[in-house]
Design a protein around this motif. Structure first.
Motif, PDB file in Angstrom:
ATOM      1  N   THR A  87       0.809  -1.220   0.000  1.00 47.48           N
ATOM      2  CA  THR A  87       0.000   0.000   0.000  1.00 47.48           C
ATOM      3  C   THR A  87       0.841   1.268   0.000  1.00 47.48           C
ATOM      4  O   THR A  87       0.590   2.185  -0.787  1.00 47.48           O
ATOM      5  CB  THR A  87      -0.949   0.009   1.222  1.00 47.48           C
ATOM      6  N   LEU A  88       1.841   1.349   0.862  1.00 49.35           N
ATOM      7  CA  LEU A  88       2.660   2.571   0.931  1.00 49.35           C
ATOM      8  C   LEU A  88       3.440   2.800  -0.360  1.00 49.35           C
ATOM      9  O   LEU A  88       3.648   3.948  -0.768  1.00 49.35           O
ATOM     10  CB  LEU A  88       3.605   2.508   2.127  1.00 49.35           C
ATOM     11  N   TYR A  89       3.836   1.739  -1.015  1.00 49.85           N
ATOM     12  CA  TYR A  89       4.559   1.872  -2.285  1.00 49.85           C
ATOM     13  C   TYR A  89       3.625   2.357  -3.386  1.00 49.85           C
ATOM     14  O   TYR A  89       4.025   3.150  -4.244  1.00 49.85           O
ATOM     15  CB  TYR A  89       5.227   0.546  -2.663  1.00 49.85           C
ATOM     16  N   LEU A  90       2.387   1.896  -3.364  1.00 50.20           N
ATOM     17  CA  LEU A  90       1.402   2.387  -4.328  1.00 50.20           C
ATOM     18  C   LEU A  90       1.109   3.869  -4.083  1.00 50.20           C
ATOM     19  O   LEU A  90       0.953   4.642  -5.037  1.00 50.20           O
ATOM     20  CB  LEU A  90       0.115   1.574  -4.248  1.00 50.20           C
ATOM     21  N   GLY A  94       1.694   6.818  -6.716  1.00 50.33           N
ATOM     22  CA  GLY A  94       0.598   7.719  -7.059  1.00 50.33           C
ATOM     23  C   GLY A  94       0.905   9.177  -6.776  1.00 50.33           C
ATOM     24  O   GLY A  94       0.573  10.058  -7.573  1.00 50.33           O
ATOM     25  N   ILE A  95       1.548   9.445  -5.654  1.00 54.73           N
ATOM     26  CA  ILE A  95       1.927  10.827  -5.330  1.00 54.73           C
ATOM     27  C   ILE A  95       2.934  11.342  -6.347  1.00 54.73           C
ATOM     28  O   ILE A  95       2.824  12.460  -6.845  1.00 54.73           O
ATOM     29  CB  ILE A  95       2.466  10.920  -3.885  1.00 54.73           C
ATOM     30  N   LEU A 144      11.784   6.134  -2.831  1.00 52.17           N
ATOM     31  CA  LEU A 144      12.241   7.085  -3.844  1.00 52.17           C
ATOM     32  C   LEU A 144      12.077   6.563  -5.278  1.00 52.17           C
ATOM     33  O   LEU A 144      11.550   7.291  -6.131  1.00 52.17           O
ATOM     34  CB  LEU A 144      13.687   7.505  -3.569  1.00 52.17           C
ATOM     35  N   PRO A 145      12.475   5.329  -5.591  1.00 51.43           N
ATOM     36  CA  PRO A 145      12.268   4.873  -6.971  1.00 51.43           C
ATOM     37  C   PRO A 145      10.791   4.862  -7.378  1.00 51.43           C
ATOM     38  O   PRO A 145      10.460   5.137  -8.529  1.00 51.43           O
ATOM     39  CB  PRO A 145      12.820   3.452  -6.978  1.00 51.43           C
ATOM     40  N   PHE A 146       9.900   4.585  -6.433  1.00 57.90           N
ATOM     41  CA  PHE A 146       8.472   4.558  -6.762  1.00 57.90           C
ATOM     42  C   PHE A 146       7.944   5.968  -7.023  1.00 57.90           C
ATOM     43  O   PHE A 146       7.124   6.171  -7.916  1.00 57.90           O
ATOM     44  CB  PHE A 146       7.687   3.876  -5.648  1.00 57.90           C
ATOM     45  N   ILE A 147       8.420   6.932  -6.248  1.00 55.78           N
ATOM     46  CA  ILE A 147       8.026   8.327  -6.473  1.00 55.78           C
ATOM     47  C   ILE A 147       8.531   8.795  -7.834  1.00 55.78           C
ATOM     48  O   ILE A 147       7.789   9.384  -8.624  1.00 55.78           O
ATOM     49  CB  ILE A 147       8.552   9.236  -5.337  1.00 55.78           C
ATOM     50  N   LEU A 148       9.794   8.507  -8.125  1.00 57.28           N
ATOM     51  CA  LEU A 148      10.365   8.904  -9.416  1.00 57.28           C
ATOM     52  C   LEU A 148       9.696   8.180 -10.574  1.00 57.28           C
ATOM     53  O   LEU A 148       9.392   8.775 -11.609  1.00 57.28           O
ATOM     54  CB  LEU A 148      11.881   8.633  -9.426  1.00 57.28           C
ATOM     55  N   TRP A 149       9.470   6.901 -10.411  1.00 55.69           N
ATOM     56  CA  TRP A 149       8.833   6.096 -11.443  1.00 55.69           C
ATOM     57  C   TRP A 149       7.419   6.615 -11.724  1.00 55.69           C
ATOM     58  O   TRP A 149       7.041   6.805 -12.877  1.00 55.69           O
ATOM     59  CB  TRP A 149       8.837   4.653 -10.980  1.00 55.69           C
TER      60      TRP A 149
END
Length: 162
Positions: A87-90, A94-95, A144-149
């Motif tokens: 959930t936190l990675y999603l 999304g952010i 960080l990679p999820f935010i950038l991605w």
């Protein structure tokens, strides 16, 4: 919500939110005439322009890369780091996506060189994806990679309409 109630309740809640949004749009969205969309022949003719074809091609490939890999986030996190709850990675994805979508137009306008900006964004997105196996063991850094991605993937998709 599904954890505390059940998945049916979650879907009914989403349905209710959609209905509220739809009613709000019907009531408060201004009415204005829409122009007729281009014909299929006109759309295909636009693809003969090399610049348009390049933009559509790059947007398509980055969308396939971003959303294709997004489909496997749960499997990636579980296999690479034993993270069963994603959930936190999603949320991070999304952010990042919201920030990327809202800021891409301004970035293109300010930079004046959309080709260099797109190349940089593609490089950052590739770096974010390749760094996943290495940063997942570092708690805060792993987001960080999820935010950038998310930012890069949705920013690139949004840039096609800018």
């Amino acid at each position: 919500m599904a954890e505390h109630l059940d998945w049916h309740a979650t879907l009914w809640f989403i349905t209710a939110l959609g209905l509220i949004a739809m009613i709000g749009i019907v009531i408060w969205f201004p009415s204005f005439p829409a122009s007729a969309p281009p014909s299929l022949r006109q759309r295909v003719a636009m693809m003969t322009n090399g610049r348009v074809a390049a933009i559509v091609g790059i947007t398509f490939m980055t969308s396939v890369a971003s959303f294709g890999l997004y489909t496997y986030i749960a499997t990636i996190l579980d296999n690479l780091a034993g993270i069963p709850i994603i959930t936190l990675y999603l949320w991070a994805w999304g952010i990042g996506g919201a920030v990327g979508s809202f800021s891409i137009g301004t970035l293109i306008d300010r930079m004046g060189r959309p080709d260099l900006l797109m190349a940089g964004i593609l490089a950052i997105m590739a770096l974010a994806m390749f760094s996943l196996p290495f940063v997942l063991s570092f708690s805060i850094l792993s987001f960080l990679p999820f935010i950038l991605w998310g930012g890069d993937g949705l920013g690139l998709a949004s840039s096609a309409t800018t």
